[in-house]
Design a protein around this motif. Structure first.
Motif, PDB file in Angstrom:
ATOM      1  N   MET A 151      81.647  31.184  93.561  1.00  0.00           N
ATOM      2  CA  MET A 151      82.583  30.353  94.220  1.00  0.00           C
ATOM      3  C   MET A 151      83.704  30.967  94.802  1.00  0.00           C
ATOM      4  O   MET A 151      83.966  32.005  94.303  1.00  0.00           O
ATOM      5  CB  MET A 151      82.687  29.034  93.133  1.00  0.00           C
ATOM      6  CG  MET A 151      81.665  28.482  92.588  1.00  0.00           C
ATOM      7  SD  MET A 151      80.702  27.509  93.703  1.00  0.00           S
ATOM      8  CE  MET A 151      81.857  26.241  94.127  1.00  0.00           C
ATOM      9  N   GLU A 171      81.227  25.626  87.829  1.00  0.00           N
ATOM     10  CA  GLU A 171      79.934  25.371  88.567  1.00  0.00           C
ATOM     11  C   GLU A 171      79.152  26.731  88.441  1.00  0.00           C
ATOM     12  O   GLU A 171      77.778  26.399  88.549  1.00  0.00           O
ATOM     13  CB  GLU A 171      80.634  25.257  90.159  1.00  0.00           C
ATOM     14  CG  GLU A 171      81.171  24.229  90.473  1.00  0.00           C
ATOM     15  CD  GLU A 171      82.652  24.431  90.486  1.00  0.00           C
ATOM     16  OE1 GLU A 171      83.663  23.640  90.657  1.00  0.00           O
ATOM     17  OE2 GLU A 171      83.129  25.320  89.576  1.00  0.00           O
ATOM     18  N   THR A 172      79.692  27.827  88.417  1.00  0.00           N
ATOM     19  CA  THR A 172      78.790  29.036  88.138  1.00  0.00           C
ATOM     20  C   THR A 172      78.117  29.136  86.893  1.00  0.00           C
ATOM     21  O   THR A 172      77.038  29.419  86.717  1.00  0.00           O
ATOM     22  CB  THR A 172      79.404  30.319  88.354  1.00  0.00           C
ATOM     23  OG1 THR A 172      80.193  30.151  89.531  1.00  0.00           O
ATOM     24  CG2 THR A 172      78.862  31.698  88.423  1.00  0.00           C
ATOM     25  N   TYR A 208      75.080  33.640  93.006  1.00  0.00           N
ATOM     26  CA  TYR A 208      76.131  32.762  93.150  1.00  0.00           C
ATOM     27  C   TYR A 208      77.317  33.111  93.006  1.00  0.00           C
ATOM     28  O   TYR A 208      77.627  34.092  92.067  1.00  0.00           O
ATOM     29  CB  TYR A 208      75.630  31.811  91.601  1.00  0.00           C
ATOM     30  CG  TYR A 208      74.173  31.172  91.616  1.00  0.00           C
ATOM     31  CD1 TYR A 208      73.607  30.800  92.820  1.00  0.00           C
ATOM     32  CD2 TYR A 208      73.550  30.928  90.430  1.00  0.00           C
ATOM     33  CE1 TYR A 208      72.224  30.547  92.826  1.00  0.00           C
ATOM     34  CE2 TYR A 208      72.338  30.591  90.526  1.00  0.00           C
ATOM     35  CZ  TYR A 208      71.590  30.240  91.670  1.00  0.00           C
ATOM     36  OH  TYR A 208      70.398  29.599  91.428  1.00  0.00           O
ATOM     37  N   ASP A 240      77.314  26.315  85.100  1.00  0.00           N
ATOM     38  CA  ASP A 240      76.244  25.193  85.232  1.00  0.00           C
ATOM     39  C   ASP A 240      74.950  25.859  85.854  1.00  0.00           C
ATOM     40  O   ASP A 240      73.844  25.635  85.406  1.00  0.00           O
ATOM     41  CB  ASP A 240      76.739  24.095  85.988  1.00  0.00           C
ATOM     42  CG  ASP A 240      77.524  23.383  85.286  1.00  0.00           C
ATOM     43  OD1 ASP A 240      77.675  23.643  83.841  1.00  0.00           O
ATOM     44  OD2 ASP A 240      78.409  22.403  85.742  1.00  0.00           O
ATOM     45  N   SER A 255      78.158  24.623  95.092  1.00  0.00           N
ATOM     46  CA  SER A 255      77.687  24.182  93.724  1.00  0.00           C
ATOM     47  C   SER A 255      76.323  23.467  93.675  1.00  0.00           C
ATOM     48  O   SER A 255      75.358  23.646  92.811  1.00  0.00           O
ATOM     49  CB  SER A 255      78.799  23.629  92.998  1.00  0.00           C
ATOM     50  OG  SER A 255      79.063  22.453  93.269  1.00  0.00           O
ATOM     51  N   HIS A 256      76.215  22.351  94.681  1.00  0.00           N
ATOM     52  CA  HIS A 256      74.914  21.575  94.554  1.00  0.00           C
ATOM     53  C   HIS A 256      73.751  22.431  94.969  1.00  0.00           C
ATOM     54  O   HIS A 256      72.557  22.342  94.300  1.00  0.00           O
ATOM     55  CB  HIS A 256      75.157  20.407  95.670  1.00  0.00           C
ATOM     56  CG  HIS A 256      75.954  19.632  94.943  1.00  0.00           C
ATOM     57  ND1 HIS A 256      76.569  18.411  95.841  1.00  0.00           N
ATOM     58  CD2 HIS A 256      77.039  19.521  93.899  1.00  0.00           C
ATOM     59  CE1 HIS A 256      77.546  17.510  95.080  1.00  0.00           C
ATOM     60  NE2 HIS A 256      77.678  18.176  93.989  1.00  0.00           N
TER      61      HIS A 256
END
Length: 292
Positions: free
Chosen positions: A143, A197-198, A141, A200, A170-171
């Motif tokens: 972003m 996002e990361t 993961y 989460d 992110s989704h």
């Protein structure tokens, strides 16, 4: 300034009163600290030895002895560095001739790799290598700029037959994290360690039972605290455009170490796959006249 001292200066405002007193003592005379015992330092700061131990663990060291060893190594590097500013990161300056820019970029990248190497915890690195070697599935993961680092690791892992996918959306990170379980591994990249996002996605993966590894800049961060194994690259000096240049080089340095460690650990399994992937790519490139 060394990565450890830079992180202390940067994090000072977030510390408790006792921890801030300790940080200021370390920053004032780091060379003295590496020769002190924990009791002596505690007495000088008017705090307990337990407070120093907790402080070191917050900074992701095993304890005060480990902190002193890493700090001493950084001081030694600084003492041996050129005295013409080469030991610091150089920012973008208007009107610089190209020759100066080339020299500055080289120095920034070399400094970033050197500083990152001084922060490496070999036990933690080995634990990460072991997890990745044994993983049933690996999710990567990242972003924005961090996704480039995740994608680089993906390109390496896929060549040795590791079941892995890199997600920059992110989704999709959350969707994939929801399907993980024990035996799976998430490798999350975020320079700041605070990319929502990361964080989460990593939190969701942990809840699903996966083991987690984080690659972030040195210092206290949400992502480093959440991860089972936090790995650290150097923190850039003030003024540098974070996440774009030297930080990426530092993170790729760690990716290369992890990949080489994995191949070395499972040499008999991974080398044949690596060689076969190379031969297949060459075969199909030659079939098309060498076109990429």
């Amino acid at each position: 300034m060394s990565p450890i001292l830079y992180a202390l200066e940067h994090e000072k405002s977030k510390l408790s009163q006792m921890e801030r007193k300790l940080a200021e003592r370390i920053l004032s005379s780091p060379g003295e600290i590496v020769h002190m015992g924990i009791t002596e330092l505690a007495e000088q700061c008017g705090i307990s030895p337990a407070t120093i131990t907790r402080f070191c663990k917050v900074l992701h060291f095993k304890g005060f002895p480990d902190f002193k060893v890493k700090l001493a190594a950084e001081i030694a590097h600084s003492d041996g560095a050129p005295q013409d500013g080469g030991s610091s990161y150089q920012d973008i300056v208007a009107g610089n001739p190209l020759s100066v820019i080339v020299e500055a970029m080289q120095m920034n990248h070399l400094t970033s790799i050197r500083d990152t190497t001084s922060l490496l915890d070999l036990e933690r690195l080995q634990a990460a290598v072991n997890l990745l070697c044994q993983a049933r599935r690996v999710d990567l993961y990242g972003m924005a700029t961090s996704s480039i680092v995740a994608q680089d690791f993906y390109q390496k892992l896929i060549r040795i037959g590791v079941n892995c996918t890199a997600f920059a959306d992110s989704h999709m990170q959350i969707t994939s994290a929801s399907s993980l379980s024990e035996g799976d591994v998430v490798f999350a990249v975020s320079y700041s360690g605070e990319t929502p996002e990361t964080i989460d996605a990593l939190t969701c993966a942990k809840a699903s039972g996966a083991s987690t590894i984080a690659l972030t800049s040195y210092g206290s961060s949400t992502l480093a605290t959440l991860a089972d194994i936090p790995l650290f690259s150097s923190s850039l000096e003030k003024g540098m455009r974070r996440g774009d240049m030297a930080s990426r080089i530092a993170q790729l340095h760690i990716i290369d170490i992890l990949f080489t460690g994995m191949v070395s650990t499972r040499f008999g399994d991974f080398i044949p796959r690596l060689e076969q992937s190379y031969l297949n790519v060459q075969h199909y490139r030659n079939k098309r006249g060498g076109q990429s």
